[in-house]
Design an enzyme around this catalytic site. Structure first.
Site, PDB file in Angstrom:
ATOM      1  N   ASN A 225       0.919  -1.082  -0.043  1.00  0.00           N
ATOM      2  CA  ASN A 225      -0.155  -0.181  -0.088  1.00  0.00           C
ATOM      3  C   ASN A 225       0.885   1.413  -0.237  1.00  0.00           C
ATOM      4  OD1 ASN A 225      -2.036   2.261   0.223  1.00  0.00           O
ATOM      5  ND2 ASN A 225      -2.109   1.397   2.879  1.00  0.00           N
TER       6      ASN A 225
ATOM      7  N   LYS B 292      -0.142   4.319  -0.169  1.00  0.00           N
ATOM      8  CA  LYS B 292      -0.963   5.330   0.471  1.00  0.00           C
ATOM      9  C   LYS B 292      -0.162   6.965  -0.525  1.00  0.00           C
ATOM     10  CE  LYS B 292       0.104   3.341   5.215  1.00  0.00           C
ATOM     11  NZ  LYS B 292      -0.022   3.528   6.316  1.00  0.00           N
TER      12      LYS B 292
ATOM     13  N   HIS C   6      -9.521   0.804   5.126  1.00  0.00           N
ATOM     14  CA  HIS C   6      -7.921   1.175   5.538  1.00  0.00           C
ATOM     15  C   HIS C   6      -8.437   2.005   7.149  1.00  0.00           C
ATOM     16  CE1 HIS C   6      -3.846   1.911   6.561  1.00  0.00           C
ATOM     17  NE2 HIS C   6      -3.681   1.297   5.935  1.00  0.00           N
TER      18      HIS C   6
ATOM     19  N   GLU D 138      -6.604   4.255   8.304  1.00  0.00           N
ATOM     20  CA  GLU D 138      -6.586   5.957   7.792  1.00  0.00           C
ATOM     21  C   GLU D 138      -7.771   6.386   7.186  1.00  0.00           C
ATOM     22  OE1 GLU D 138      -2.778   5.370   5.609  1.00  0.00           O
ATOM     23  OE2 GLU D 138      -1.708   5.020   7.530  1.00  0.00           O
TER      24      GLU D 138
ATOM     25  N   GLU E 120      -5.443  -5.774  10.180  1.00  0.00           N
ATOM     26  CA  GLU E 120      -4.744  -4.208  11.024  1.00  0.00           C
ATOM     27  C   GLU E 120      -4.500  -3.638  12.217  1.00  0.00           C
ATOM     28  OE1 GLU E 120      -2.315  -3.499   7.011  1.00  0.00           O
ATOM     29  OE2 GLU E 120      -3.956  -1.779   7.753  1.00  0.00           O
TER      30      GLU E 120
ATOM     31  N   GLY F 203       2.335   2.603  11.149  1.00  0.00           N
ATOM     32  CA  GLY F 203       3.425   2.595  10.484  1.00  0.00           C
ATOM     33  C   GLY F 203       4.208   2.878  11.446  1.00  0.00           C
TER      34      GLY F 203
ATOM     35  N   SER G 286       3.415  -2.772  10.005  1.00  0.00           N
ATOM     36  CA  SER G 286       4.327  -2.359  10.732  1.00  0.00           C
ATOM     37  C   SER G 286       6.124  -3.842  10.528  1.00  0.00           C
ATOM     38  CB  SER G 286       5.134  -2.225  11.990  1.00  0.00           C
ATOM     39  OG  SER G 286       4.967  -0.481  12.372  1.00  0.00           O
TER      40      SER G 286
END
Ligand code: PEP
Length: 264
Positions: free
Chosen positions: A11, A13, A99, A101, A169, A175, A215
């Site tokens: 991904n 992003k 996702h 985010e 996730e 991250g 991660s």
């Protein structure tokens, strides 16, 4: 349970310009050199601006191209949005939905994610449905409850092994360099498989790939990818450089070969 073909999905992003396509050339060459193409599926989800060019670049290779989001409608007055048929038309084979985010920054609820996933399926795309708890939810012991609820609310009607993938996730692992313990990941993947069984029937559930994301790096890939019930990974930061992603692909290749050679 039969061994599922793993999926290594990147991904990107909101990262990547035309010049970044050189990473895909390097990735393609590295995959061919390592002979990894048969052992797993490989997917890169760049920003929408790069989908068409990337799709041309990977033609005839084991790399597929995916998107990071789609609208739930096929067309209409939705300025700035991109529909699932448009993604398919650009060369995408899959799309990430839900996702964390998107859930956090765009207020996407489970029912929105489900509608997007159903739009993806209707357009012939594979939907990669993301679920995962926040640090606060984990701290309160709510991980299984949250993940179970998200899964039930986000799963598209008509989901099956060919058109749906689940990505676990944990939000706090994305991250951050942090990862759950292998036992914790195995526990959540077991729960997801059980819930899929209750929703879709055990036969279908057994065939759906469940990825871990958060991660995943060259240094921890071998450990994470060999956890029972983990059928590949969704990778953010480490998917931007061919060198890092190839190291993760090599780790997946080694663990797949080990599983194949294992008795039973
Ligand atoms: C992600 O954004 O899906 C992700 C897993 O990111 P990272 O690998 O950078 O934690």
């Amino acid at each position: 349970m039969t061994q599922l073909k793993p999926l290594i999905a990147g991904n990107w992003k909101m990262n990547g310009l035309t010049a970044s396509l050189s990473e895909i050339e390097a990735l393609r060459a590295g995959i061919a050199e390592g002979g990894y193409g048969d052992a797993m599926d490989i997917l890169i989800c760049p920003p929408a601006t790069l989908i068409a060019a990337m799709a041309r670049l990977v033609e005839g290779s084991p790399i597929g191209v995916g998107a990071q989001d789609c609208h739930f409608k096929p067309s209409g007055a939705f300025t700035g949005d991109i529909s699932a048929p448009m993604l398919a038309d650009s060369g995408a084979k899959a799309v990430i939905v839900g996702h964390s985010e998107r859930r956090a920054q765009h207020g996407e609820r489970d029912r929105d994610v489900k509608a997007k996933a159903e739009a993806a399926l209707a357009a012939g795309l594979q939907a990669i449905v993301c679920v995962g708890e926040t640090a606060g939810e984990r701290g309160m012991g709510l991980t299984l409850e949250v993940v179970g609820r998200q899964l039930q609310g986000s799963l598209p009607a008509g989901a099956g092994a060919a058109n749906a993938v689940i990505a676990y996730e944990p939000v706090w692992a994305i991250g951050t360099g942090l990862t759950p313990t292998t036992a914790d990941i195995a526990e959540v993947h077991r729960l997801i498989r059980e819930r899929l069984g209750a929703l879709l029937g055990a036969g279908v559930a057994e065939q759906i790939r469940i990825l871990y994301g958060g991660s995943v790096k060259p240094e921890n890939a071998a450990e994470l990818l060999t956890i029972r019930g983990v059928n590949g990974a969704l990778i953010g930061g480490a998917s931007l450089l061919a060198r890092d992603l190839l190291a993760i692909i090599a780790a997946q290749g080694t663990s797949a070969a080990r599983a194949e050679g294992a008795p039973g």
